[in-house]
Motif scaffolding. Structure first.
Motif, mmCIF file in Angstrom:
data_model
loop_
_atom_site.group_PDB
_atom_site.id
_atom_site.type_symbol
_atom_site.label_atom_id
_atom_site.label_comp_id
_atom_site.label_asym_id
_atom_site.label_seq_id
_atom_site.Cartn_x
_atom_site.Cartn_y
_atom_site.Cartn_z
ATOM 1 N N GLU A 129 2.242 56.156 12.342
ATOM 2 C CA GLU A 129 1.186 56.763 13.158
ATOM 3 C C GLU A 129 1.200 58.287 12.984
ATOM 4 N N GLU A 130 2.398 58.856 13.097
ATOM 5 C CA GLU A 130 2.503 60.316 12.981
ATOM 6 C C GLU A 130 2.048 60.776 11.600
ATOM 7 N N LEU A 131 2.473 60.038 10.567
ATOM 8 C CA LEU A 131 2.074 60.383 9.201
ATOM 9 C C LEU A 131 0.558 60.322 9.044
ATOM 10 N N ALA A 132 -0.052 59.280 9.627
ATOM 11 C CA ALA A 132 -1.507 59.126 9.535
ATOM 12 C C ALA A 132 -2.201 60.322 10.179
ATOM 13 N N GLY A 133 -1.661 60.768 11.337
ATOM 14 C CA GLY A 133 -2.236 61.926 12.021
ATOM 15 C C GLY A 133 -2.188 63.167 11.140
ATOM 16 N N LEU A 134 -1.103 63.305 10.389
ATOM 17 C CA LEU A 134 -0.941 64.446 9.487
ATOM 18 C C LEU A 134 -1.925 64.337 8.308
ATOM 19 N N MET A 135 -2.023 63.115 7.761
ATOM 20 C CA MET A 135 -2.861 62.919 6.570
ATOM 21 C C MET A 135 -4.342 63.166 6.873
ATOM 22 N N ASP A 136 -4.747 62.923 8.135
ATOM 23 C CA ASP A 136 -6.139 63.170 8.516
ATOM 24 C C ASP A 136 -6.553 64.612 8.216
ATOM 25 N N TYR A 137 -5.582 65.520 8.231
ATOM 26 C CA TYR A 137 -5.899 66.941 8.053
ATOM 27 C C TYR A 137 -5.410 67.498 6.725
ATOM 28 N N THR A 138 -4.835 66.648 5.870
ATOM 29 C CA THR A 138 -4.295 67.130 4.597
ATOM 30 C C THR A 138 -5.347 66.984 3.504
ATOM 31 N N ASP A 139 -5.422 67.950 2.585
ATOM 32 C CA ASP A 139 -6.352 67.824 1.457
ATOM 33 C C ASP A 139 -6.019 66.564 0.670
ATOM 34 N N SER A 140 -7.033 65.911 0.157
ATOM 35 C CA SER A 140 -6.819 64.589 -0.435
ATOM 36 C C SER A 140 -5.821 64.607 -1.598
ATOM 37 N N ASP A 141 -5.803 65.693 -2.398
ATOM 38 C CA ASP A 141 -4.855 65.711 -3.527
ATOM 39 C C ASP A 141 -3.415 65.774 -3.033
ATOM 40 N N ASP A 142 -3.165 66.622 -2.016
ATOM 41 C CA ASP A 142 -1.812 66.706 -1.461
ATOM 42 C C ASP A 142 -1.445 65.416 -0.736
ATOM 43 N N ALA A 143 -2.413 64.854 -0.009
ATOM 44 C CA ALA A 143 -2.150 63.619 0.725
ATOM 45 C C ALA A 143 -1.743 62.499 -0.232
ATOM 46 N N ALA A 144 -2.444 62.390 -1.364
ATOM 47 C CA ALA A 144 -2.113 61.346 -2.336
ATOM 48 C C ALA A 144 -0.709 61.569 -2.899
ATOM 49 N N ASP A 145 -0.361 62.842 -3.180
ATOM 50 C CA ASP A 145 0.993 63.140 -3.684
ATOM 51 C C ASP A 145 2.043 62.732 -2.656
ATOM 52 N N ILE A 146 1.778 63.065 -1.386
ATOM 53 C CA ILE A 146 2.754 62.762 -0.330
ATOM 54 C C ILE A 146 2.904 61.250 -0.176
ATOM 55 N N LEU A 147 1.797 60.540 -0.134
ATOM 56 C CA LEU A 147 1.864 59.083 0.053
ATOM 57 C C LEU A 147 2.448 58.379 -1.169
ATOM 58 N N ASN A 148 2.252 58.958 -2.332
ATOM 59 C CA ASN A 148 2.847 58.387 -3.541
ATOM 60 C C ASN A 148 4.370 58.331 -3.464
ATOM 61 N N ASP A 149 4.959 59.248 -2.680
ATOM 62 C CA ASP A 149 6.420 59.273 -2.529
ATOM 63 C C ASP A 149 6.915 58.270 -1.491
ATOM 64 N N GLN A 150 5.982 57.638 -0.751
ATOM 65 C CA GLN A 150 6.388 56.711 0.303
ATOM 66 C C GLN A 150 6.441 55.275 -0.244
ATOM 67 N N PRO A 151 7.240 54.414 0.405
ATOM 68 C CA PRO A 151 7.251 52.996 0.013
ATOM 69 C C PRO A 151 5.838 52.413 0.200
ATOM 70 N N VAL A 152 5.501 51.400 -0.624
ATOM 71 C CA VAL A 152 4.144 50.850 -0.600
ATOM 72 C C VAL A 152 3.729 50.422 0.802
ATOM 73 N N LYS A 153 4.664 49.818 1.537
ATOM 74 C CA LYS A 153 4.329 49.311 2.871
ATOM 75 C C LYS A 153 3.900 50.456 3.803
ATOM 76 N N VAL A 154 4.700 51.515 3.826
ATOM 77 C CA VAL A 154 4.371 52.679 4.656
ATOM 78 C C VAL A 154 3.005 53.235 4.255
ATOM 79 N N ARG A 155 2.803 53.335 2.930
ATOM 80 C CA ARG A 155 1.564 53.889 2.412
ATOM 81 C C ARG A 155 0.344 53.135 2.957
#
Lengths: 449, 449
Positions: B83-109
């Motif tokens: 939930e907290e990550l989603a709140g952060l991603m709502d405000y992150t530029d899409s290129d940075d958000a994709a980089d950040i989520l790429n580092d997370q396990p698929v389930k979290v992503r």
């Protein structure tokens, strides 16, 4: 453009020049970007280039000349009279114009400026010639849009219209007071979205990054990289707005730094590429080859002192390459780690001691690993004695090379010399000699017991 | 910020966190840039960082997290719920958000994307997750302003207003047709200077640089550098506009490339800085040290075959360091010149032969200079015979090291391996062995006559 396409184009243009087929040349180059035409001109001789430039409009010609490689440009502009140069400078951005005129003899420079039609540009250039090329003052351009804090949006748009020929790319509008002190900026986006009577003072951003004229290229690059800026205003110590630096110049600075470092690390005394002349290539290589050779001869002299020992135990000689290679590798690794750390953030003296202590710990660890492995291997084929000598010497070489490799770039940096020099043949030559000295000293001590 | 100021600030913030003095924290960080706060957070532990982020507005928090160093960020985000990550991603530029989520396990992503409020952003991210990180698709952001070619300026300004939250920095407005095919662009300057009813199709620039999704980072960097672009649109093979790449990401790419090359050239197996842990530092250094050691041991084995010769003429051993140092230096110089040339423009097979011929000519020239000098020096202290052997061997070593140094990076490049590897301990270790072989062969041949 692919290499082959480019070669064909170059040939057809050269034929067209001989046949004075101006229409073909103009048709061919009509939709090309200045940077692409520069690449073509880099491969032509000066007279061909000049022929082509005369057929293009002056803005385009100015962009192309600014984009030429520095060496090509110098040779090329020798064919220009001061009048012709002045005509070119009228259309060149002030930062590029100052760089180009800086390469000319003082007399030509003065003549060109006196002959320029665009008097505002001429003043810009005179102003920029004061600065060293590798500082913020030398990187900045004078062309920018500024708005007085008391203006409204309509006045601001009028100013943009007035400057539209001078300032090709508008990144942002700088906000100043009556004394030209920089107060902040307004983005074009905000101007687009605001009504004509909106006051600048109600919408401008006041807390912005600036650089001062004396900042080094590296500092400017680091600030623009850190804050993701595509343009940064340059101010003097009183905060007066003097110019702006755009990211394209900083990208060139970063690229040149990487090239310079690569060159220094590999013992080339000047930048050299495969397609340079044989003379340039030899000249770039010989200085460090000769220094390395002197080191090798000194090493030979030193080993001469141990001629008798070598006669009795020739195996001592077998491990000289091992000692040297390890010393060289450890030294280069150590100095590169320091250089890596120095990029962007200066070493603070305070923690130097604790950092050296860590370097020592790493060296001890690596030294033990390498020496143990070598001890094992040497034991297999030689006597215990020999294995012991090699292992002890190697351990000491790793320690000493780590310390010299760490300290040398720090000293070079303090002296204002590029610390990457320590990752080049410099440290390797020194380490070769130190390694030999350590090895033979250990051998002499241990064998004489 | 100076290092000392930074340390003081860090301490006072950590005290404030312990005392839960939120007002102090908010006051202190109010006017700071996200990049400066990131630097502070890089030095805090994950819980302290999270405490601070919760006190800032969500846009600021998102910028700070995007600016954190990758390692710090990974550890830091482990403390975040989906939930907290989603709140952060709502405000992150899409290129940075994709980089950040790429580092997370698929389930979290998957969870995070499902929990995001900003559904447009979520779609952007899903789209970007398809691309490899090191190609144009992986660098691009989806946030951009596009205008239909049939619109007028007023409609275009409405679109900018609609997107103003999503697109923080507007560089240019892209012009597309009804099928979203990219046709060109209109600069904000032109929009500011045009009347509301001006048609986009009358003022847009049609001939613009684009990159396709599959272009490598290096190609994108080279294009943006060459054409001085601060932003470049990304299209697919059909020419459909998919996103844009901004120069700040490319500056990071160029900086990282330089760092990687420095590391490879100096025989470090991973990036290491002085302040890394002892274990990281040792691990980065050991692999190449061990390879170099193996080379040294092989050399020792080889020299063992000449034990008798060495007993009779120990002077042969004296010049081993000289032979090796020269071979190493020549090899590294040669490969660096090739790497320098390879940057940006691929070698065309056609002229390889003529280029190698030139390399040979340079090598012959340098070889003659170095060998003559050495011949002179060795003559002074040794017999004529010895001087002759060393000079002939050295000449051959210069020749062979030039050729291996030139060919190795070309082969590596062809195999898709970073050619800078050839400027590292790789070529030096190989050259050490080749140099020894040449030297002893020449010595054996000439002395036995």
């Amino acid at each position: 453009m692919s290499v082959k396409l480019n070669e064909k184009l170059l040939e057809s243009l050269q034929v067209a020049i001989q046949q004075q087929n101006n229409r073909f040349i103009q048709e061919t180059l009509k939709d090309k970007h200045a940077a692409d035409i520069s690449v073509l001109l880099d491969q032509m001789d000066a007279l061909e280039s000049k022929y082509i430039l005369r057929l293009l409009n002056p803005e385009m010609s100015a962009d192309i000349v600014a984009d030429l490689e520095e060496d090509t440009r110098k040779g090329f502009l020798k064919n220009f009279s001061s009048e012709e140069l002045a005509g070119l400078m009228d259309y060149t951005d002030s930062d590029d114009a100052a760089d180009i005129l800086n390469d000319q003899p003082v007399k030509v420079r003065e003549e060109v400026i006196a002959l320029m039609q665009n008097s505002e540009k001429a003043e810009y250039i005179i102003d920029l010639l004061h600065y060293e090329e590798d500082c913020a003052g030398g990187l900045m351009a004078k062309e920018l849009i500024k708005a007085n804090i008391n203006w409204n949006i309509k006045q601001c748009i009028e100013e943009i219209r007035r400057q539209t020929k001078n300032v090709e790319k508008v990144y942002t509008v700088y906000v100043v007071n009556d004394k030209d002190t920089l107060l902040g900026r307004v983005s074009l986006k905000k101007i687009v979205l605001s009504t004509d009577d909106t006051k600048i003072k109600d919408i401008y951003v006041s807390n912005i990054q600036t650089v001062q004229t004396y900042y080094s290229e590296e500092e400017v690059a680091e600030i623009m990289r850190k804050y993701d800026l595509e343009v940064v205003p340059v101010v003097n110590v009183q905060g007066k707005l003097l110019g702006r630096i755009t990211i394209d110049d900083v990208v060139d600075v970063i690229t040149e730094q990487a090239e310079l470092e690569r060159q220094i690390m590999s013992g080339l005394s000047e930048t050299a590429e495969v397609d340079d002349s044989i003379w340039t290539l030899s000249r770039a290589r010989l200085p460090w080859l000769i220094i390395g050779m002197m080191g090798g001869l000194l090493g030979a002299q030193y080993m001469g002192f141990f001629e008798n020992e070598l006669k009795i135990v020739p195996a001592i000689a077998f491990f000289v390459p091992l000692i040297q290679a390890t010393g060289g590798n450890v030294g280069i690794q150590s100095s590169t780690i320091v250089v890596q750390t120095l990029v962007g953030n200066p070493f603070d003296g305070k923690s130097l001691g604790s950092r050296l202590f860590k370097v020592l710990l790493v060296a001890i660890f690596n030294g033990i690993v390498i020496s143990s492995l070598v001890f094992g291997f040497v034991m297999i084929f030689n006597e215990m004695n020999m294995a012991f000598v090699v292992a002890v010497a190697l351990f000491n070489v790793v320690l000493i090379a780590s310390l010299t490799g760490t300290i040398t770039p720090l000293i070079l940096d303090r002296l204002g010399v590029n610390p990457a020099l320590a990752s080049g043949p410099f440290i390797t030559t020194a380490n070769d000699l130190i390694g030999l000295a350590v090895y033979f000293t250990v051998a002499k001590l241990l064998f004489s017991i």
